[in-house]
Design a protein around this motif. Structure first.
Motif: not given
Length: 368
Positions: A110-133
């Motif tokens: 679950i940690y990897s899942a959250l970090m992986q998708q958080g990274a996706g939001f980060y790379n697309s500059k969606n910082f609000a959702d990246a922070l959430k994950l």
């Protein structure tokens, strides 16, 4: 030197089948299978009997995890997995399966899942959702410094300063040592005019990174800006002890003493700076000003004398003033030579200082 944090989270998006180069046909088949599992699980969760069983929610959570890691069509699947495990825990209500659900909620998966998708939001500059994950990932693995680091960085970029403070502090509390985190957190506190906290963070950073000169310099700057000249002097002395050939630190120490009215100490450190770099413009200029100001102070004594006192002591005092003006001149001339060698125009304060010194010394020469 200002430190900045640069973290590439692209490296996080390298795990799982989704990133292992399977051909599109196989990937689509896997995504369809996972989607079917989610559809089945969501339907079961709505059933009165099945929804009352924690196992139903656990299966659905696992399907969301697979979606996050191995398919990627639902960018918030990891968050859904986390929330669904939470729901399973609620349904289990302390039963036999509690430990297994709690283990799933703190698992690497679950940690990897959250970090992986958080990274996706980060790379697309969606910082609000990246922070959430990243925030959830930090809850899943509370002793992990990576999730706290990323949550702090994204919080800062999303202008969520409270989140940045929380997670940078958590990073430090968990033993993180990245100098840039200490610098960034201290800058946040400086911006809030919380000097005490800024100083505390920088001292922790120096303790964790004893050879980092930038953190030490930042500490001096914070103390100076808050008027703590004595502490700044103490910190600068440590910097000079660590690097006795750094002319900037020596010169700054001289200036601190000079501004604090400790003229003898200032002169000592100005001369040490010149011993390291005889042609240092700032040091030569400050020494010229140092002797020029002394000369002016002596000359003021003459101006205050009445005729009787002047006839008795005036010439001797004027001679002392002239001697000090003469001491100032070579330092200003060195500054002039430095600028001419560099091919740069002379600063106005230098030309005016040289003009004043030469004028006074001409008058001194006429008196003899």
């Amino acid at each position: 030197m200002k430190k900045t944090i640069f973290v590439s989270v692209l490296s996080l998006v390298t795990t799982g089948v989704f990133a292992q180069g399977l051909d599109n046909q196989l990937r689509d088949a896997q995504c369809k299978s996972i989607t079917d599992e989610i559809t089945k699980g969501e339907k079961a969760s709505l059933d009165a009997k099945k929804g009352a069983k924690s196992s139903t929610w656990v299966k659905l959570a696992a399907a969301y995890e697979d979606m996050a890691i191995n398919c990627g069509k639902d960018s918030l699947a990891s968050q859904k997995a986390y929330n669904t495990y939470k729901k399973a825990l609620e349904v289990e209500a302390g039963g036999k399966g509690t430990k297994d659900i709690e283990a799933a909620l703190t698992s690497q998966k679950i940690y990897s899942a959250l970090m992986q998708q958080g990274a996706g939001f980060y790379n697309s500059k969606n910082f609000a959702d990246a922070l959430k994950l990243f925030r959830l990932a930090s809850e899943v693995s509370p002793k992990d410094t990576t999730a706290a680091l990323y949550a702090g960085i994204v919080g800062q970029q999303a202008q969520d300063i409270d989140a940045a403070k929380i997670f940078f502090n958590k990073f430090i509390e968990q033993g993180g040592k990245d100098p840039a985190v200490f610098y960034s957190l201290s800058e946040i506190y400086k911006g809030e005019k919380n000097t005490a906290q800024a100083v505390d963070v920088l001292k922790k950073g120096i303790a964790a990174n004893p050879n980092d000169k930038d953190l030490k310099g930042s500490l001096v700057n914070v103390q100076l800006s808050s008027g703590n000249s004595e502490e700044a002097i103490a910190e600068l002395k440590k910097l000079v002890d660590g690097d006795p050939t750094n002319v900037n630190n020596i010169l700054n120490l001289a200036i601190l003493y000079d501004n604090s009215g400790k003229k003898e100490e200032a002169l000592e450190w100005y001369k040490k700076a010149l011993a390291v770099d005889p042609n240092n413009y700032d040091c030569n200029f400050n020494l010229g000003v140092y002797y020029f100001n002394q000369a002016v102070q002596i000359k003021n004594e003459v101006d205050k004398m009445d005729m009787k006192e002047y006839q008795k002591n005036g010439k001797a005092v004027e001679d002392k003033a002239c001697a000090k003006f003469a001491e100032a001149k070579p330092y200003f001339e060195t500054c002039k030579a430095v600028r001419e060698k560099e091919g740069k125009a002379l600063e106005e304060d230098l030309t005016s200082s040289l003009t004043s010194v030469n004028s006074v010394l001409e008058q001194c020469a006429k008196r003899k």
